[in-house]
Scaffold this active site. Structure first.
Site, PDB file in Angstrom:
ATOM      1  N   HIS A   1      -7.682   9.536  -2.176  1.00 46.92           N
ATOM      2  CA  HIS A   1      -7.172   9.377  -0.807  1.00 46.92           C
ATOM      3  C   HIS A   1      -8.165   9.886   0.253  1.00 46.92           C
ATOM      4  O   HIS A   1      -8.364   9.254   1.286  1.00 46.92           O
ATOM      5  CB  HIS A   1      -5.834  10.113  -0.690  1.00 46.92           C
ATOM      6  CG  HIS A   1      -4.931   9.582   0.375  1.00 46.92           C
ATOM      7  ND1 HIS A   1      -3.567   9.542   0.247  1.00 46.92           N
ATOM      8  CD2 HIS A   1      -5.191   9.068   1.598  1.00 46.92           C
ATOM      9  CE1 HIS A   1      -3.036   9.029   1.348  1.00 46.92           C
ATOM     10  NE2 HIS A   1      -4.004   8.731   2.182  1.00 46.92           N
TER      11      HIS A   1
ATOM     12  N   LYS B   1      -2.357   6.315  -4.281  1.00 41.04           N
ATOM     13  CA  LYS B   1      -3.525   7.178  -4.037  1.00 41.04           C
ATOM     14  C   LYS B   1      -3.357   8.590  -4.585  1.00 41.04           C
ATOM     15  O   LYS B   1      -2.262   9.167  -4.529  1.00 41.04           O
ATOM     16  CB  LYS B   1      -3.801   7.260  -2.526  1.00 41.04           C
ATOM     17  CG  LYS B   1      -3.806   5.896  -1.841  1.00 41.04           C
ATOM     18  CD  LYS B   1      -4.171   5.941  -0.380  1.00 41.04           C
ATOM     19  CE  LYS B   1      -3.880   4.628   0.316  1.00 41.04           C
ATOM     20  NZ  LYS B   1      -2.527   4.501   0.869  1.00 41.04           N
TER      21      LYS B   1
ATOM     22  N   TYR C   1       2.907  10.044   0.717  1.00 38.57           N
ATOM     23  CA  TYR C   1       3.859   9.449   1.668  1.00 38.57           C
ATOM     24  C   TYR C   1       5.306   9.819   1.319  1.00 38.57           C
ATOM     25  O   TYR C   1       6.215   9.625   2.138  1.00 38.57           O
ATOM     26  CB  TYR C   1       3.719   7.921   1.736  1.00 38.57           C
ATOM     27  CG  TYR C   1       2.347   7.431   2.174  1.00 38.57           C
ATOM     28  CD1 TYR C   1       1.422   8.291   2.774  1.00 38.57           C
ATOM     29  CD2 TYR C   1       1.965   6.107   1.997  1.00 38.57           C
ATOM     30  CE1 TYR C   1       0.163   7.844   3.160  1.00 38.57           C
ATOM     31  CE2 TYR C   1       0.703   5.651   2.385  1.00 38.57           C
ATOM     32  CZ  TYR C   1      -0.192   6.531   2.961  1.00 38.57           C
ATOM     33  OH  TYR C   1      -1.435   6.084   3.339  1.00 38.57           O
TER      34      TYR C   1
ATOM     35  N   ASP D   1       0.844  -1.203   0.000  1.00 35.32           N
ATOM     36  CA  ASP D   1       0.000   0.000   0.000  1.00 35.32           C
ATOM     37  C   ASP D   1       0.879   1.252   0.000  1.00 35.32           C
ATOM     38  O   ASP D   1       1.642   1.487   0.939  1.00 35.32           O
ATOM     39  CB  ASP D   1      -0.892   0.016   1.239  1.00 35.32           C
ATOM     40  CG  ASP D   1      -1.846   1.203   1.187  1.00 35.32           C
ATOM     41  OD1 ASP D   1      -2.763   1.171   0.342  1.00 35.32           O
ATOM     42  OD2 ASP D   1      -1.659   2.172   1.950  1.00 35.32           O
TER      43      ASP D   1
HETATM   44  N1  LIG Z   1      -5.960   5.876   3.353  1.00 35.28           N
HETATM   45  C1  LIG Z   1      -5.560   6.576   4.388  1.00 35.28           C
HETATM   46  O1  LIG Z   1      -5.969   7.735   4.607  1.00 35.28           O
HETATM   47  C2  LIG Z   1      -4.608   5.959   5.363  1.00 35.28           C
HETATM   48  C3  LIG Z   1      -4.453   6.507   6.641  1.00 35.28           C
HETATM   49  C4  LIG Z   1      -3.589   5.869   7.521  1.00 35.28           C
HETATM   50  C5  LIG Z   1      -2.889   4.726   7.118  1.00 35.28           C
HETATM   51  N2  LIG Z   1      -3.044   4.248   5.849  1.00 35.28           N
HETATM   52  C6  LIG Z   1      -2.309   3.047   5.380  1.00 35.28           C
HETATM   53  O2  LIG Z   1      -2.421   2.023   6.370  1.00 35.28           O
HETATM   54  C7  LIG Z   1      -1.122   1.628   6.793  1.00 35.28           C
HETATM   55  C8  LIG Z   1      -1.151   1.171   8.248  1.00 35.28           C
HETATM   56  O3  LIG Z   1      -1.624   2.170   9.124  1.00 35.28           O
HETATM   57  P1  LIG Z   1      -0.671   3.043  10.073  1.00 35.28           P
HETATM   58  O4  LIG Z   1       0.643   3.209   9.431  1.00 35.28           O
HETATM   59  O5  LIG Z   1      -1.457   4.243  10.436  1.00 35.28           O
HETATM   60  O6  LIG Z   1      -0.507   2.202  11.391  1.00 35.28           O
HETATM   61  P2  LIG Z   1      -0.511   0.707  11.913  1.00 35.28           P
HETATM   62  O7  LIG Z   1      -0.148  -0.240  10.845  1.00 35.28           O
HETATM   63  O8  LIG Z   1      -1.780   0.515  12.663  1.00 35.28           O
HETATM   64  O9  LIG Z   1       0.649   0.803  13.001  1.00 35.28           O
HETATM   65  C9  LIG Z   1       1.955   1.111  12.642  1.00 35.28           C
HETATM   66  C10 LIG Z   1       2.771   1.155  13.924  1.00 35.28           C
HETATM   67  O10 LIG Z   1       2.798  -0.140  14.504  1.00 35.28           O
HETATM   68  C11 LIG Z   1       4.133  -0.556  14.725  1.00 35.28           C
HETATM   69  N3  LIG Z   1       4.147  -2.013  14.563  1.00 35.28           N
HETATM   70  C12 LIG Z   1       4.000  -2.733  13.424  1.00 35.28           C
HETATM   71  N4  LIG Z   1       4.023  -4.049  13.683  1.00 35.28           N
HETATM   72  C13 LIG Z   1       4.189  -4.191  15.019  1.00 35.28           C
HETATM   73  C14 LIG Z   1       4.312  -5.300  15.873  1.00 35.28           C
HETATM   74  N5  LIG Z   1       4.254  -6.543  15.412  1.00 35.28           N
HETATM   75  N6  LIG Z   1       4.485  -5.062  17.201  1.00 35.28           N
HETATM   76  C15 LIG Z   1       4.542  -3.805  17.698  1.00 35.28           C
HETATM   77  N7  LIG Z   1       4.424  -2.694  16.919  1.00 35.28           N
HETATM   78  C16 LIG Z   1       4.249  -2.891  15.591  1.00 35.28           C
HETATM   79  C17 LIG Z   1       4.947   0.196  13.712  1.00 35.28           C
HETATM   80  O11 LIG Z   1       6.269   0.388  14.155  1.00 35.28           O
HETATM   81  P3  LIG Z   1       7.597   0.128  13.251  1.00 35.28           P
HETATM   82  O12 LIG Z   1       7.324   0.595  11.854  1.00 35.28           O
HETATM   83  O13 LIG Z   1       8.612   0.983  13.944  1.00 35.28           O
HETATM   84  O14 LIG Z   1       7.896  -1.320  13.333  1.00 35.28           O
HETATM   85  C18 LIG Z   1       4.210   1.537  13.682  1.00 35.28           C
HETATM   86  O15 LIG Z   1       4.609   2.372  14.759  1.00 35.28           O
HETATM   87  C19 LIG Z   1      -0.293   2.900   6.541  1.00 35.28           C
HETATM   88  O16 LIG Z   1       1.075   2.669   6.598  1.00 35.28           O
HETATM   89  C20 LIG Z   1      -0.820   3.296   5.184  1.00 35.28           C
HETATM   90  O17 LIG Z   1      -0.255   2.491   4.172  1.00 35.28           O
HETATM   91  C21 LIG Z   1      -3.907   4.841   4.980  1.00 35.28           C
END
Ligand SMILES: NC(=O)c1ccc[n+]([C@@H]2O[C@H](COP(=O)([O-])OP(=O)(O)OC[C@H]3O[C@@H](n4cnc5c(N)ncnc54)[C@H](OP(=O)(O)O)[C@@H]3O)[C@@H](O)[C@H]2O)c1
Length: 301
Positions: free
Chosen positions: A109, A76, A51, A46
């Protein structure tokens, strides 16, 4: 392994349920993260123009030696490119960054337009965001024309509520293949899940771990379930999303986490009941809400 977890889009294409998120993955580490993910078996990545790391994500994809058609790549359209004439150039810019001929899914997005132009978030002299009056249906119409170019296999939306989807569907000629929204046990959006199912719109769960620093992961209910399955807290949250039939795109730049997040577990009724109790009779919680960072109300809840 999550290799077997796959859904079908309304285009007939397959989308792997577990993918790698790349928001806040810095350009100097995201390339390694994507390479590790693909090596571990992930086939869904994704990305997004905003980004600022599409170039490195694309390099990792191209250097992975996995045939392009075996990978599912999403990117996006940013809010500064909502005018119909900006839509094709925006996709072309992402493809150039990625070094790819096409993406599998191109999403609007956010259902909101910022001032068109080179600035991602144009602001006035007082530091306030300058919005642009472009109807989401007009932007989407321009996105529909992208499919015939072959530069994206499918189009969809992100951060769309039921109300915005209903508005879009009034004029859409192509039903969005997907809607990417915040979904996790503290924000399960059961109504949106039901609505999307009824319209053939696949849901993708973003921030499945609670976003930055994954606060949701630390909840005692999640720990209890993880211990029961001799698994990790992250695997519990990822399995919760996958078992609802949604894609789930946990972000990590940590090699061991990227690998372990891809392991499957199956939650039982008791686990699902416990996770449901996080919102029963209680308020839901969003970790990613523009009401807090842009001062704009986008969601109905
Ligand atoms: N469409 C949109 O508007 C939108 C908005 C938000 C997000 N997104 C997409 O969704 C993806 C995921 O959401 P997100 O980035 O907000 O957050 P998330 O995936 O819910 O959480 C990411 C956090 O969790 C940590 N993490 C990952 N695996 C872990 C594990 N096994 N144990 C402990 N901590 C862990 C990561 O740290 P480290 O990286 O330091 O390991 C990071 O700090 C984004 O990267 C993006 O691609 C889209």
């Amino acid at each position: 392994m999550s290799l077997g977890r796959i859904a079908k889009l309304n285009t007939g294409a397959s989308i792997p349920l577990v993918g790698l998120g790349t928001w806040q993955s810095k350009p100097d580490v995201v390339k390694h993260a994507v390479k590790v993910a693909i090596q571990a078996g992930y086939r869904h990545i994704d990305a997004a123009w905003i980004y600022g790391n599409e170039k490195e994500v694309g390099e990792a994809i191209r250097e992975s030696n996995v045939p392009r058609e075996e990978l599912f790549v999403t990117t996006k359209l940013w809010n500064n490119s909502h005018r119909p004439e900006d839509v094709l150039p925006a996709l072309e810019s992402s493809l150039k960054n990625l070094g790819l001929d096409y993406v599998d899914l191109y999403l609007m997005h956010w259902p909101i337009a910022f001032k068109s132009g080179p600035e991602a978030v144009a602001k006035d002299a007082e530091g306030k965001i300058i919005f642009e009056n472009v109807d989401i249906n007009e932007t989407y119409k321009a996105m529909e024309a992208l499919v015939a170019t072959g530069k994206t296999k499918a189009i969809g939306v992100s951060n769309f509520s039921v109300a915005n989807l209903e508005k879009l569907l009034k004029t859409a000629k192509i039903v969005p293949a997907a809607n990417q929204v915040e979904l996790h046990p503290e924000n399960p959006q059961w109504g949106l899940l039901e609505f999307c199912k009824s319209k053939g719109i696949h849901l993708t769960a973003y921030s499945p771990l609670g976003s930055t620093d994954s606060p949701l992961i630390k909840r005692e209910e999640v720990t209890k379930i993880a211990q029961k399955h001799n698994s990790s807290n992250a695997n519990v949250l990822i399995a919760w999303g996958a078992q609802r039939g949604t894609s789930v795109i946990p972000k990590s730049v940590t090699e061991s986490r990227i690998i372990s997040n891809f392991k499957d577990i199956t939650l039982d009724e008791e686990d699902l009941k416990l996770l449901k109790s996080l919102t029963e009779g209680k308020a839901t919680h969003r970790y990613c809400d523009p009401a807090t960072f842009w001062g704009v109300k986008i969601f109905d809840d």
